[in-house]
Write a protein that holds these residues in place. Structure first.
Motif, PDB file in Angstrom:
ATOM      1  N   LEU A 116       0.822  -1.203   0.000  1.00 51.87           N
ATOM      2  CA  LEU A 116       0.000   0.000   0.000  1.00 51.87           C
ATOM      3  C   LEU A 116       0.861   1.260   0.000  1.00 51.87           C
ATOM      4  CD1 LEU A 116      -2.757  -1.210   2.467  1.00 51.87           C
ATOM      5  CD2 LEU A 116      -3.055  -0.744   0.041  1.00 51.87           C
ATOM      6  N   CYS A 117       1.927   1.238   0.762  1.00 50.82           N
ATOM      7  CA  CYS A 117       2.841   2.390   0.767  1.00 50.82           C
ATOM      8  C   CYS A 117       3.487   2.561  -0.604  1.00 50.82           C
ATOM      9  CB  CYS A 117       3.926   2.198   1.835  1.00 50.82           C
ATOM     10  SG  CYS A 117       3.332   2.395   3.525  1.00 50.82           S
ATOM     11  N   ALA A 118       3.845   1.449  -1.247  1.00 54.38           N
ATOM     12  CA  ALA A 118       4.447   1.523  -2.573  1.00 54.38           C
ATOM     13  C   ALA A 118       3.467   2.094  -3.587  1.00 54.38           C
ATOM     14  CB  ALA A 118       4.909   0.128  -3.004  1.00 54.38           C
ATOM     15  N   ILE A 119       2.199   1.733  -3.451  1.00 56.13           N
ATOM     16  CA  ILE A 119       1.165   2.252  -4.350  1.00 56.13           C
ATOM     17  C   ILE A 119       1.073   3.769  -4.222  1.00 56.13           C
ATOM     18  CG2 ILE A 119      -1.336   2.349  -4.734  1.00 56.13           C
ATOM     19  CD1 ILE A 119      -1.422  -0.642  -4.058  1.00 56.13           C
ATOM     20  N   GLU A 120       1.114   4.256  -2.989  1.00 59.45           N
ATOM     21  CA  GLU A 120       0.981   5.691  -2.750  1.00 59.45           C
ATOM     22  C   GLU A 120       2.223   6.467  -3.181  1.00 59.45           C
ATOM     23  OE1 GLU A 120       0.003   6.016   1.350  1.00 59.45           O
ATOM     24  OE2 GLU A 120      -2.001   5.159   1.112  1.00 59.45           O
ATOM     25  N   CYS A 121       3.374   5.817  -3.209  1.00 61.77           N
ATOM     26  CA  CYS A 121       4.618   6.511  -3.554  1.00 61.77           C
ATOM     27  C   CYS A 121       4.871   6.568  -5.060  1.00 61.77           C
ATOM     28  CB  CYS A 121       5.809   5.830  -2.869  1.00 61.77           C
ATOM     29  SG  CYS A 121       5.811   6.003  -1.068  1.00 61.77           S
ATOM     30  N   ALA A 122       4.252   5.658  -5.796  1.00 62.94           N
ATOM     31  CA  ALA A 122       4.492   5.597  -7.234  1.00 62.94           C
ATOM     32  C   ALA A 122       3.632   6.623  -7.969  1.00 62.94           C
ATOM     33  CB  ALA A 122       4.195   4.185  -7.750  1.00 62.94           C
ATOM     34  N   THR A 123       3.951   6.837  -9.237  1.00 63.10           N
ATOM     35  CA  THR A 123       3.168   7.724 -10.104  1.00 63.10           C
ATOM     36  C   THR A 123       2.623   6.908 -11.270  1.00 63.10           C
ATOM     37  OG1 THR A 123       4.528   9.640  -9.544  1.00 63.10           O
ATOM     38  CG2 THR A 123       3.217   9.769 -11.554  1.00 63.10           C
ATOM     39  N   TYR A 124       1.349   7.107 -11.564  1.00 57.96           N
ATOM     40  CA  TYR A 124       0.677   6.307 -12.587  1.00 57.96           C
ATOM     41  C   TYR A 124       0.184   7.204 -13.711  1.00 57.96           C
ATOM     42  CZ  TYR A 124       0.618   2.969  -8.753  1.00 57.96           C
ATOM     43  OH  TYR A 124       0.990   2.158  -7.720  1.00 57.96           O
ATOM     44  N   GLY A 125       0.020   6.591 -14.892  1.00 58.52           N
ATOM     45  CA  GLY A 125      -0.550   7.333 -16.003  1.00 58.52           C
ATOM     46  C   GLY A 125      -2.059   7.408 -15.912  1.00 58.52           C
ATOM     47  N   LEU A 126      -2.684   6.350 -15.349  1.00 54.62           N
ATOM     48  CA  LEU A 126      -4.145   6.289 -15.312  1.00 54.62           C
ATOM     49  C   LEU A 126      -4.623   5.598 -14.038  1.00 54.62           C
ATOM     50  CD1 LEU A 126      -6.913   6.640 -16.773  1.00 54.62           C
ATOM     51  CD2 LEU A 126      -6.527   4.372 -17.782  1.00 54.62           C
ATOM     52  N   GLU A 127      -5.632   6.186 -13.400  1.00 54.43           N
ATOM     53  CA  GLU A 127      -6.292   5.567 -12.257  1.00 54.43           C
ATOM     54  C   GLU A 127      -7.744   5.279 -12.658  1.00 54.43           C
ATOM     55  OE1 GLU A 127      -7.075   6.367  -7.476  1.00 54.43           O
ATOM     56  OE2 GLU A 127      -6.771   8.064  -8.841  1.00 54.43           O
ATOM     57  N   ILE A 128      -8.157   4.019 -12.546  1.00 50.52           N
ATOM     58  CA  ILE A 128      -9.520   3.621 -12.874  1.00 50.52           C
ATOM     59  C   ILE A 128     -10.268   3.330 -11.577  1.00 50.52           C
ATOM     60  CG2 ILE A 128     -10.968   1.959 -14.102  1.00 50.52           C
ATOM     61  CD1 ILE A 128      -8.656   1.470 -16.013  1.00 50.52           C
ATOM     62  N   ASN A 153      -1.085   8.989  -6.864  1.00 50.59           N
ATOM     63  CA  ASN A 153      -0.595   9.985  -7.816  1.00 50.59           C
ATOM     64  C   ASN A 153      -0.805   9.491  -9.248  1.00 50.59           C
ATOM     65  OD1 ASN A 153       0.504  11.678  -5.727  1.00 50.59           O
ATOM     66  ND2 ASN A 153       2.151  10.169  -5.521  1.00 50.59           N
ATOM     67  N   CYS A 154      -1.581  10.233 -10.024  1.00 47.26           N
ATOM     68  CA  CYS A 154      -1.851   9.796 -11.384  1.00 47.26           C
ATOM     69  C   CYS A 154      -2.079  10.998 -12.293  1.00 47.26           C
ATOM     70  CB  CYS A 154      -3.070   8.871 -11.431  1.00 47.26           C
ATOM     71  SG  CYS A 154      -4.571   9.665 -10.843  1.00 47.26           S
ATOM     72  N   ALA A 155      -1.916  10.761 -13.588  1.00 47.20           N
ATOM     73  CA  ALA A 155      -2.092  11.835 -14.569  1.00 47.20           C
ATOM     74  C   ALA A 155      -3.543  11.975 -14.997  1.00 47.20           C
ATOM     75  CB  ALA A 155      -1.211  11.569 -15.792  1.00 47.20           C
ATOM     76  N   ALA A 156      -4.303  10.875 -14.978  1.00 48.33           N
ATOM     77  CA  ALA A 156      -5.695  10.912 -15.441  1.00 48.33           C
ATOM     78  C   ALA A 156      -6.531   9.928 -14.629  1.00 48.33           C
ATOM     79  CB  ALA A 156      -5.783  10.571 -16.928  1.00 48.33           C
ATOM     80  N   VAL A 157      -7.828  10.203 -14.572  1.00 44.44           N
ATOM     81  CA  VAL A 157      -8.745   9.360 -13.798  1.00 44.44           C
ATOM     82  C   VAL A 157      -9.958   9.019 -14.653  1.00 44.44           C
ATOM     83  CG1 VAL A 157     -10.224   9.204 -11.754  1.00 44.44           C
ATOM     84  CG2 VAL A 157      -8.050  10.423 -11.617  1.00 44.44           C
ATOM     85  N   ILE A 158     -10.356   7.772 -14.622  1.00 46.74           N
ATOM     86  CA  ILE A 158     -11.605   7.318 -15.234  1.00 46.74           C
ATOM     87  C   ILE A 158     -12.462   6.700 -14.136  1.00 46.74           C
ATOM     88  CG2 ILE A 158     -12.679   5.650 -16.807  1.00 46.74           C
ATOM     89  CD1 ILE A 158     -10.333   5.959 -18.652  1.00 46.74           C
ATOM     90  N   GLY A 159     -13.719   7.102 -14.067  1.00 44.33           N
ATOM     91  CA  GLY A 159     -14.634   6.554 -13.073  1.00 44.33           C
ATOM     92  C   GLY A 159     -15.714   5.716 -13.729  1.00 44.33           C
ATOM     93  N   MET A 160     -16.133   4.643 -13.076  1.00 43.38           N
ATOM     94  CA  MET A 160     -17.193   3.778 -13.586  1.00 43.38           C
ATOM     95  C   MET A 160     -18.167   3.462 -12.452  1.00 43.38           C
ATOM     96  SD  MET A 160     -14.966   1.014 -15.803  1.00 43.38           S
ATOM     97  CE  MET A 160     -14.248   0.324 -14.301  1.00 43.38           C
ATOM     98  N   THR A 161     -19.435   3.375 -12.798  1.00 44.15           N
ATOM     99  CA  THR A 161     -20.438   2.961 -11.822  1.00 44.15           C
ATOM    100  C   THR A 161     -21.680   2.485 -12.547  1.00 44.15           C
ATOM    101  OG1 THR A 161     -21.787   3.633  -9.921  1.00 44.15           O
ATOM    102  CG2 THR A 161     -21.394   5.298 -11.610  1.00 44.15           C
TER     103      THR A 161
END
Length: 325
Positions: free
Chosen positions: A44-56, A76-84
């Motif tokens: 979880l800490c690694a997830i929060e420390c990394a940078t991503y291109g896309l968060e879904i 940390n991400c450059a773009a976000v896509i939400g689904m519901t």
């Protein structure tokens, strides 16, 4: 995230680092509120420390809640896509989703989803029940909200109506939702009265994960049967050939709980062309107001109603076949 090594560095540029990471809302939210004290914390800490291109983000309707918002923002991400599948909130904060994520890019309506063969149509039936006179006296005398909710659930006219309708579906696959743990033994007796082979088990927060899996697998492999579930079974339960859902407890007016439960019945299966979703609510008390309010908030849900009136004694409702003729 189960296949991700316990020790890794997501910031490592080597070709061996994970290209995608899957994590649940609950894991991220729990990590923020109460730091996890086991091996999962490193991931979880690694997830929060990394940078991503896309968060879904799945289940985006929960995004405006403070804890879930903090969880999503911790990545940390450059773009976000939400689904519901249910863009509706009882608190009216759907506009917050647009401001936090962006405008709606695509929407598949309920009718189009049915026409496209993606979901099974569900017939929603609100059963209006008269409150037994002695139970109404107890209800009005109580000052405790939880006690009032339990009294409403145990209304004998409601239970009599439920038992009769359940017996008519003794050769179907049925899920019964009962959120009050104290009422589960009563509901279990009613289900077992339909037939010992019909009752497949009860799932609630106190049931171990392994036992839950066994109950659900038994239900899926059976030609007919009934399982009872508390709130914990409102989502993430897949029984594709589920025919009928009974909801006995609606006093909290939770909109997302209703949409998730309807979703259990919308699963596609070659053996069914339509499913039914019954909600039982007693007249003259808060649960009827909640039942109607949640439905009015869901444009995709149209519902039928029938009303049971008696002199206060528990009776069987009329044969329900006329509703589906």
């Amino acid at each position: 995230g189960a296949n991700v090594p316990r020790s890794f560095d997501l910031t490592d540029a080597s070709a061996n680092r994970p290209r995608a990471v899957i994590v649940t809302w609950k894991a991220l939210a729990t990590h923020i509120k109460t730091p996890i004290q086991d091996a999962a914390v490193s991931m979880l800490c690694a997830i929060e420390c990394a940078t991503y291109g896309l968060e879904i983000l799945d289940e985006t309707h929960i995004f405006p809640a403070r804890t879930h918002l903090e969880a999503a923002m911790s990545v940390n991400c450059a773009a976000v896509i939400g689904m519901t599948a249910s863009l509706a909130r009882a608190d009216g904060k759907c506009d917050n989703i647009t401001s936090l994520i962006g405008p709606k890019a695509y929407e598949l309506t309920y009718d189009d989803a049915i026409k496209s063969g993606l979901i099974t149509p569900v017939r929603n039936i609100l059963v209006n029940i008269q409150m037994a006179l002695d139970m109404m006296e107890l209800y009005n005398a109580s000052q405790d909200a939880d006690t009032k909710r339990l009294i409403a659930l145990l209304n004998p006219i409601k239970l009599g109506a439920f038992n009769t309708l359940l017996a008519q579906d003794s050769r179907s696959k049925v899920v019964v939702y009962c959120d009050k743990i104290a009422a589960l033994p009563v509901v279990e007796r009613l289900v077992k009265s339909v037939g010992e082979q019909f009752y497949k088990g009860t799932v609630h927060g106190g049931v171990a994960a392994k036992a839950r899996v066994t109950i659900l697998e038994n239900m899926r492999s059976s030609k007919f049967g009934c399982i009872i579930m508390s709130r914990c079974g409102s989502s993430s339960v897949d029984i594709p050939d589920l025919d009928v859902v009974f909801e006995l407890d609606v006093s909290d007016g939770a909109l997302q709980k209703l949409t998730q439960r309807i979703g259990r019945a919308q699963r596609l299966h070659q053996s069914k062309s339509c499913a039914r979703f019954y909600t039982f609510a007693s007249l003259g008390i808060i649960e009827m107001k909640d039942a109607r309010a949640t439905r009015s908030s869901l444009d995709i849900v149209t519902y039928d109603q029938f009303t049971l009136f008696t002199n206060g004694a528990a009776v069987n409702p009329p044969n329900a076949s006329w509703m589906f003729g």
